[in-house]
Design a protein around this motif. Structure first.
Motif, PDB file in Angstrom:
ATOM      1  N   VAL A  50       0.879  -1.128  -0.050  1.00  0.00           N
ATOM      2  CA  VAL A  50       0.007  -0.002   0.080  1.00  0.00           C
ATOM      3  C   VAL A  50       0.856   1.337  -0.040  1.00  0.00           C
ATOM      4  CG1 VAL A  50      -1.757   1.286   1.505  1.00  0.00           C
ATOM      5  CG2 VAL A  50      -1.732  -1.283   1.118  1.00  0.00           C
ATOM      6  N   VAL A  51       0.776   2.081  -1.051  1.00  0.00           N
ATOM      7  CA  VAL A  51       1.533   3.405  -1.143  1.00  0.00           C
ATOM      8  C   VAL A  51       0.631   4.536  -0.424  1.00  0.00           C
ATOM      9  CG1 VAL A  51       2.370   4.991  -2.509  1.00  0.00           C
ATOM     10  CG2 VAL A  51       2.543   2.641  -3.334  1.00  0.00           C
ATOM     11  N   GLU A  52       1.476   4.924   0.414  1.00  0.00           N
ATOM     12  CA  GLU A  52       1.004   6.196   1.279  1.00  0.00           C
ATOM     13  C   GLU A  52       0.836   7.402   0.308  1.00  0.00           C
ATOM     14  OE1 GLU A  52      -0.553   6.193   4.379  1.00  0.00           O
ATOM     15  OE2 GLU A  52      -0.265   3.977   4.549  1.00  0.00           O
ATOM     16  N   PRO A  53      -0.335   8.099   0.682  1.00  0.00           N
ATOM     17  CA  PRO A  53      -0.351   9.417  -0.376  1.00  0.00           C
ATOM     18  C   PRO A  53       0.884  10.386   0.108  1.00  0.00           C
ATOM     19  CG  PRO A  53      -2.120   9.435   1.263  1.00  0.00           C
ATOM     20  CD  PRO A  53      -1.357   8.056   1.307  1.00  0.00           C
ATOM     21  N   ALA A  54       1.208  11.196  -0.781  1.00  0.00           N
ATOM     22  CA  ALA A  54       2.339  12.089  -0.388  1.00  0.00           C
ATOM     23  C   ALA A  54       1.873  13.307   0.355  1.00  0.00           C
ATOM     24  CB  ALA A  54       2.801  12.760  -2.041  1.00  0.00           C
ATOM     25  N   PHE A  55       0.513  13.540   0.400  1.00  0.00           N
ATOM     26  CA  PHE A  55      -0.123  14.728   1.256  1.00  0.00           C
ATOM     27  C   PHE A  55      -0.148  14.064   2.530  1.00  0.00           C
ATOM     28  CE2 PHE A  55      -3.459  16.998   2.809  1.00  0.00           C
ATOM     29  CZ  PHE A  55      -3.200  18.422   2.986  1.00  0.00           C
ATOM     30  N   ALA A  60       0.297  19.425   7.119  1.00  0.00           N
ATOM     31  CA  ALA A  60      -0.465  20.661   6.405  1.00  0.00           C
ATOM     32  C   ALA A  60      -1.124  21.533   7.684  1.00  0.00           C
ATOM     33  CB  ALA A  60      -1.286  20.317   5.463  1.00  0.00           C
ATOM     34  N   PHE A  61      -1.781  20.912   8.610  1.00  0.00           N
ATOM     35  CA  PHE A  61      -2.433  21.602   9.501  1.00  0.00           C
ATOM     36  C   PHE A  61      -1.429  22.388  10.684  1.00  0.00           C
ATOM     37  CE2 PHE A  61      -4.563  21.877  13.744  1.00  0.00           C
ATOM     38  CZ  PHE A  61      -5.486  22.782  13.434  1.00  0.00           C
ATOM     39  N   ALA A  62      -0.351  21.517  11.010  1.00  0.00           N
ATOM     40  CA  ALA A  62       0.697  22.056  11.792  1.00  0.00           C
ATOM     41  C   ALA A  62       1.355  23.488  11.171  1.00  0.00           C
ATOM     42  CB  ALA A  62       1.554  20.916  12.315  1.00  0.00           C
ATOM     43  N   ASN A  63       1.712  23.269   9.886  1.00  0.00           N
ATOM     44  CA  ASN A  63       2.243  24.448   9.119  1.00  0.00           C
ATOM     45  C   ASN A  63       1.278  25.456   9.144  1.00  0.00           C
ATOM     46  OD1 ASN A  63       4.313  25.645   7.598  1.00  0.00           O
ATOM     47  ND2 ASN A  63       3.397  24.704   5.614  1.00  0.00           N
ATOM     48  N   TYR A  64      -0.200  25.192   8.838  1.00  0.00           N
ATOM     49  CA  TYR A  64      -0.958  26.500   8.955  1.00  0.00           C
ATOM     50  C   TYR A  64      -1.121  27.284  10.437  1.00  0.00           C
ATOM     51  CZ  TYR A  64      -5.475  28.624   9.423  1.00  0.00           C
ATOM     52  OH  TYR A  64      -6.252  29.636   9.722  1.00  0.00           O
ATOM     53  N   MET A  65      -0.886  26.351  11.370  1.00  0.00           N
ATOM     54  CA  MET A  65      -1.189  26.758  12.721  1.00  0.00           C
ATOM     55  C   MET A  65       0.190  27.553  12.897  1.00  0.00           C
ATOM     56  SD  MET A  65      -4.096  26.437  13.788  1.00  0.00           S
ATOM     57  CE  MET A  65      -3.771  26.776  15.435  1.00  0.00           C
TER      58      MET A  65
END
Length: 96
Positions: A50-55, A60-65
């Motif tokens: 199973v390949v995990e998605p790159a996102f 992303a939420f930590a970067n936004y905060m």
């Protein structure tokens, strides 16, 4: 009040036209693996990974905060109506 033959004809015709769409929808929602309760991982072939998605949503939420606390996120110092040209003349009655 009787149901006229025309109404019966339209009902039967509508059902016949809608039947292929109903069958496609049912086949798309219920497959043989889903009905048996088999998950996605169990349907993989032997040796597949199973390949995990790159996102990464957590990153992303930590970067936004982090940007929000620094005052960088949501900065709207540019006026969006600044570069809007004047409205051109339109058809119709002229205002006095």
């Amino acid at each position: 009040m009787d149901i006229s033959p025309v109404i019966i004809f339209f009902l039967v015709g509508g059902l016949l036209l809608a039947l292929p769409l109903i069958i496609k929808k049912l086949r798309a929602t219920v497959s043989s693996d889903d009905a048996a309760g088999v998950g996605f991982e169990a349907r993989l072939k032997p040796g597949e990974v199973v390949v995990e998605p790159a996102f990464d949503p957590d990153a992303a939420f930590a970067n936004y905060m982090r940007k929000r606390e620094a005052g960088l996120a949501g900065d709207v110092s540019v006026d969006p109506l600044e570069d809007v040209p004047a409205r051109p003349a339109s058809f119709g009655r002229k205002a006095i």
